[in-house]
Design a protein around this motif. Structure first.
Motif, PDB file in Angstrom:
ATOM      1  N   ASP A 257      42.457  28.174  71.120  1.00  0.00           N
ATOM      2  CA  ASP A 257      41.490  29.111  71.581  1.00  0.00           C
ATOM      3  C   ASP A 257      40.494  28.560  72.469  1.00  0.00           C
ATOM      4  OD1 ASP A 257      42.638  31.415  70.071  1.00  0.00           O
ATOM      5  OD2 ASP A 257      41.200  30.956  68.614  1.00  0.00           O
ATOM      6  N   VAL A 258      40.377  26.965  72.688  1.00  0.00           N
ATOM      7  CA  VAL A 258      39.523  26.407  73.398  1.00  0.00           C
ATOM      8  C   VAL A 258      40.162  25.878  74.513  1.00  0.00           C
ATOM      9  CG1 VAL A 258      37.571  24.453  73.400  1.00  0.00           C
ATOM     10  CG2 VAL A 258      38.060  26.006  71.476  1.00  0.00           C
ATOM     11  N   ARG A 259      39.602  26.110  75.591  1.00  0.00           N
ATOM     12  CA  ARG A 259      40.232  25.380  76.955  1.00  0.00           C
ATOM     13  C   ARG A 259      39.125  24.827  77.547  1.00  0.00           C
ATOM     14  NH1 ARG A 259      43.828  27.204  74.625  1.00  0.00           N
ATOM     15  NH2 ARG A 259      45.705  28.273  75.658  1.00  0.00           N
ATOM     16  N   GLY A 260      38.962  23.477  77.576  1.00  0.00           N
ATOM     17  CA  GLY A 260      37.744  22.678  78.130  1.00  0.00           C
ATOM     18  C   GLY A 260      36.724  23.191  77.191  1.00  0.00           C
ATOM     19  N   SER A 261      35.746  23.743  77.970  1.00  0.00           N
ATOM     20  CA  SER A 261      34.437  24.173  77.416  1.00  0.00           C
ATOM     21  C   SER A 261      34.428  25.539  77.338  1.00  0.00           C
ATOM     22  CB  SER A 261      33.235  23.293  78.240  1.00  0.00           C
ATOM     23  OG  SER A 261      33.429  24.174  79.637  1.00  0.00           O
ATOM     24  N   HIS A 262      35.570  26.247  77.231  1.00  0.00           N
ATOM     25  CA  HIS A 262      35.663  27.773  77.210  1.00  0.00           C
ATOM     26  C   HIS A 262      36.269  28.375  76.255  1.00  0.00           C
ATOM     27  CE1 HIS A 262      34.640  26.912  81.557  1.00  0.00           C
ATOM     28  NE2 HIS A 262      33.665  28.183  81.430  1.00  0.00           N
ATOM     29  N   LEU A 263      35.922  29.427  75.660  1.00  0.00           N
ATOM     30  CA  LEU A 263      36.882  30.233  74.478  1.00  0.00           C
ATOM     31  C   LEU A 263      37.616  31.010  75.356  1.00  0.00           C
ATOM     32  CD1 LEU A 263      34.181  30.926  71.919  1.00  0.00           C
ATOM     33  CD2 LEU A 263      36.206  29.382  71.702  1.00  0.00           C
ATOM     34  N   VAL A 264      38.897  31.019  74.951  1.00  0.00           N
ATOM     35  CA  VAL A 264      40.068  32.106  75.594  1.00  0.00           C
ATOM     36  C   VAL A 264      40.203  33.118  74.541  1.00  0.00           C
ATOM     37  CG1 VAL A 264      40.630  30.558  77.541  1.00  0.00           C
ATOM     38  CG2 VAL A 264      41.855  30.421  75.434  1.00  0.00           C
TER      39      VAL A 264
END
Length: 86
Positions: A79-86
């Motif tokens: 659920d984590v993409r880089g420093s973001h939750l998706v």
């Protein structure tokens, strides 16, 4: 709702025999929901200090994302993409 609870208790007593008596007549006629109260920063920090580190992290993530705790606990690394939750 209370009607669903009453029905379930009634069935558990009458049809399944799981309860010796039907407690539904003793339930209140209605429940008045109280509005949620927002904790002050001091109250949050005091409550947070009572828990182990991993629980504190989950609390903090819930606080900053606005997600309910069940959603936070269901997060996966996918659920984590880089420093973001998706």
């Amino acid at each position: 709702t209370l009607s669903v609870l009453r029905s379930a208790l009634s069935q558990a007593h009458r049809e399944w025999g799981w309860l010796p008596v039907n407690p539904s007549p003793y339930l209140p006629k209605s429940i008045v929901a109280r509005p949620a109260r927002v904790l002050s920063d001091e109250e949050y920090e005091a409550a947070r200090a009572l828990f182990p580190r991993l629980t504190q992290l989950a609390m903090d993530l819930s606080l900053v994302t606005g997600q309910k705790i069940d959603k936070v606990l269901g997060l996966r690394w996918a659920d984590v993409r880089g420093s973001h939750l998706v």
